[in-house]
Design an enzyme around this catalytic site. Structure first.
Site, short mmCIF file in Angstrom:
data_model
loop_
_atom_site.label_atom_id
_atom_site.label_comp_id
_atom_site.label_asym_id
_atom_site.label_seq_id
_atom_site.Cartn_x
_atom_site.Cartn_y
_atom_site.Cartn_z
N LYS A 93 46.72 8.72 -0.64
CA LYS A 93 47.71 8.98 -1.70
C LYS A 93 48.19 10.43 -1.62
O LYS A 93 49.39 10.69 -1.67
CB LYS A 93 47.08 8.74 -3.08
CG LYS A 93 47.91 9.31 -4.23
CD LYS A 93 47.27 9.09 -5.58
CE LYS A 93 46.24 10.11 -6.00
NZ LYS A 93 46.76 11.36 -6.58
N ASN A 94 47.26 11.36 -1.49
CA ASN A 94 47.63 12.77 -1.57
C ASN A 94 48.30 13.30 -0.30
O ASN A 94 48.73 14.45 -0.27
CB ASN A 94 46.41 13.63 -1.96
CG ASN A 94 46.05 13.40 -3.42
OD1 ASN A 94 46.81 12.76 -4.16
ND2 ASN A 94 44.90 13.91 -3.84
N CYS A 116 47.48 18.63 -18.03
CA CYS A 116 47.07 17.24 -17.90
C CYS A 116 45.60 17.17 -18.21
O CYS A 116 44.97 18.19 -18.48
CB CYS A 116 47.39 16.69 -16.51
SG CYS A 116 46.33 17.31 -15.25
N ARG A 145 46.59 23.54 -15.36
CA ARG A 145 47.36 23.39 -14.12
C ARG A 145 48.71 24.12 -14.16
O ARG A 145 49.77 23.51 -14.21
CB ARG A 145 47.52 21.90 -13.77
CG ARG A 145 46.18 21.21 -13.70
CD ARG A 145 46.27 19.77 -13.31
NE ARG A 145 46.46 19.59 -11.87
CZ ARG A 145 46.60 18.40 -11.31
NH1 ARG A 145 46.59 17.32 -12.04
NH2 ARG A 145 46.74 18.30 -10.01
N ASP A 191 37.92 16.09 -5.98
CA ASP A 191 38.30 14.69 -6.22
C ASP A 191 37.15 13.71 -5.96
O ASP A 191 37.31 12.51 -6.18
CB ASP A 191 39.50 14.31 -5.34
CG ASP A 191 40.79 14.98 -5.80
OD1 ASP A 191 40.80 15.55 -6.90
OD2 ASP A 191 41.78 14.93 -5.04
N ARG A 246 46.54 4.21 -10.17
CA ARG A 246 47.30 5.34 -9.63
C ARG A 246 46.81 5.70 -8.23
O ARG A 246 47.58 6.23 -7.43
CB ARG A 246 47.14 6.58 -10.53
CG ARG A 246 47.87 6.48 -11.85
CD ARG A 246 47.83 7.81 -12.56
NE ARG A 246 48.07 8.88 -11.60
CZ ARG A 246 47.44 10.05 -11.59
NH1 ARG A 246 46.56 10.35 -12.50
NH2 ARG A 246 47.73 10.95 -10.68
#
Ligand code: EPZ
Length: 430
Positions: A22-23, A126, A131, A317, A409
């Site tokens: 994803k990233n 968030c 952030r 993560d 997500r």
């Protein structure tokens, strides 16, 4: 709203195909705005964040087509998507879109480089922390951009004649700001040198794709990246690299439940620090032709301390998932989070399953327990929610995880991948 129901206690045995990252996919998709030609990305995971970014790029004028033919890759579907931004129809990224996904803020780099201006909503805070975006602002200013903040938006404009190459040393490592500065510098006049750049594999993957599009980037994947600006970029075809966070997550799931699983289409060099930590807990990890094999037999789970750090350190993560694993270790472990100030929301939820965790500043102390017991829990962010799934797999009885849109997500077909390895996981739609 969907929920995930897990009945714990089964070991995992089988093969799990690892999806594209994803990233990596998100910045690669954004890079398509740099050219009027077609960028084709293979191995794009089917995730809510990818769908959201497709909408955002469409708002800027991208024409996007998903290959009807879905490429078979084990049991996972890796999609091939074509992005063509012949004309940029809007250089504004509105709040309604940016607030849904922080990475969409990154369109500021390509829009500014190609169109000379961008008006992009500030992403706001968030769940995992405040952030800020100061590093993006300073970095783009080093390329000559004029930046003003107006009504919750950043208005960035390039000088007459476009951005100019510059030198910028990040005071703090930022993955997103490195992506953005690298993209913006590809079309600047002259050479840009980025110091203290993020060394994450996703940064190197983006540079590889940009170079295939005609950019002149060297050093991506190290702390110093040099970009020689070019007049324009062309289209290219690029395969998204494997998801190291998904790889580590399933490796930890096996270390938690016991069993023997091959993680296919991935690469151990993407997550050596995390794999080493998992090995120290007692799991055996070896390389296979196409990926990684993770085995844990009857041995218990040993306590291991970790500290999160930018790559090549232990990834933030994977912090929540590792905490899930440590809840059943045979002793006391400590986990220190150094990247985000509020990334411990899973602690309270893990406690509902019987975990013993106390927090002191940025460090969690986990006293392993011999048994966890299923309970209703709530997903709070993407990685936190999957830590609850991992714990649920090893808990006695039923764990019901609500708010699973967080999982959607970032984890492609999670319940299917786990079920095929013998886990009892199902999606329940109300
Ligand atoms: C990327 O976020 C990832 N997101 C995150 O993955 C990941 O947790 C993070 O990198 C760190 O590895 C994507 O790739 C889409 P940062 P990013 O800028 O780029 C501070 C997930 O679960 N900072 O490297 O937004 C920031 O507050 C996610 O998939 C500033 O101070 O992270 C943080 O403390 C979530 N000023 C630190 O830097 C800035 O201008 C690192 O953040 C920018 C960042």
């Amino acid at each position: 709203m969907d929920r995930i129901r897990i009945v714990g206690g089964n070991q995992l045995h089988g093969v799990i195909p690892i999806s594209g990252a994803k990233n990596a996919a998100l910045p690669l998709m954004i890079a398509s705005l740099l050219t009027d030609d077609t960028l084709t990305l293979e191995n794009v995971p089917h995730l809510a964040d990818v769908e959201q970014l497709i909408r955002i790029l469409g708002n800027h004028g991208a024409d996007i087509s998903v290959n009807g033919r879905r490429e078979r890759q084990g049991e996972s579907y890796a999609r091939t998507i074509h992005f063509t931004s012949r004309n940029i129809v809007s250089t504004t990224a509105p709040y309604e879109l940016v607030s849904k996904m922080r990475a969409s803020f990154w369109v500021i780099g390509p829009l500014l480089a190609r169109e000379g201006k961008a008006r992009v909503s500030l992403p706001g805070g968030c769940a995992i922390g405040t952030r800020p975006v100061d590093l993006f602002i300073e970095g783009l200013a080093a390329l000559g951009a004029n930046i003003e903040i107006d009504g919750g938006y950043i208005d960035a404009t390039a000088p007459e004649g476009g951005l100019t190459g510059g030198r910028y040393v990040f005071p703090k490592v930022s993955v997103g700001a490195t992506h953005v500065l690298m993209m913006a510098a590809t079309l600047a006049n002259g050479t840009t040198v980025i110091g203290n750049a993020a060394r994450e594999p996703e940064v190197a993957d983006l540079a590889k794709c940009l170079n295939a599009m005609g950019a002149k980037i060297t050093g991506a994947g190290t702390g110093t990246i040099t970009i020689e600006g070019v007049r324009s970029l062309s289209g290219a075809r690029h395969r998204v690299l494997p998801d190291r966070i998904e790889t580590g997550t399933y490796a930890m799931a096996v270390a938690m439940t016991g069993g023997d699983v091959i993680l296919e289409d991935t690469d151990s060099s993407l997550l050596e620090t995390a794999l080493e930590a998992i090995r120290r807990t007692g799991a055996e990890i070896s390389e296979t032709n196409s990926g990684i094999r993770v085995v844990r037999n009857r041995a218990g789970i040993r306590p291991v301390d970790i500290v999160t750090d930018p790559f090549p350190g232990f990834p933030t993560d994977l912090q929540a998932q590792f905490m899930g694993l440590m809840t059943k270790s045979s002793g006391v472990s400590h986990i220190t989070e150094t990247i985000f100030e509020n990334r411990f929301m899973h602690v309270q939820e893990l406690a509902r399953l019987g975990a013993k965790i106390s927090l002191s500043g940025q460090t969690a102390k986990i006293e392993g327990v011999s048994r966890l017991k299923g309970a209703p829990v709530m997903a709070t962010d993407l990685r936190a929610s999957v830590s609850l799934v991992i714990a649920g797999l090893a808990a006695e009885g039923e764990t019901m995880v609500s708010r699973v849109y967080h999982l959607d997500r970032g984890f492609e077909r999670l319940e299917e991948k786990l079920t095929r390895c013998g886990a009892h996981v199902e999606r329940v739609s109300d």
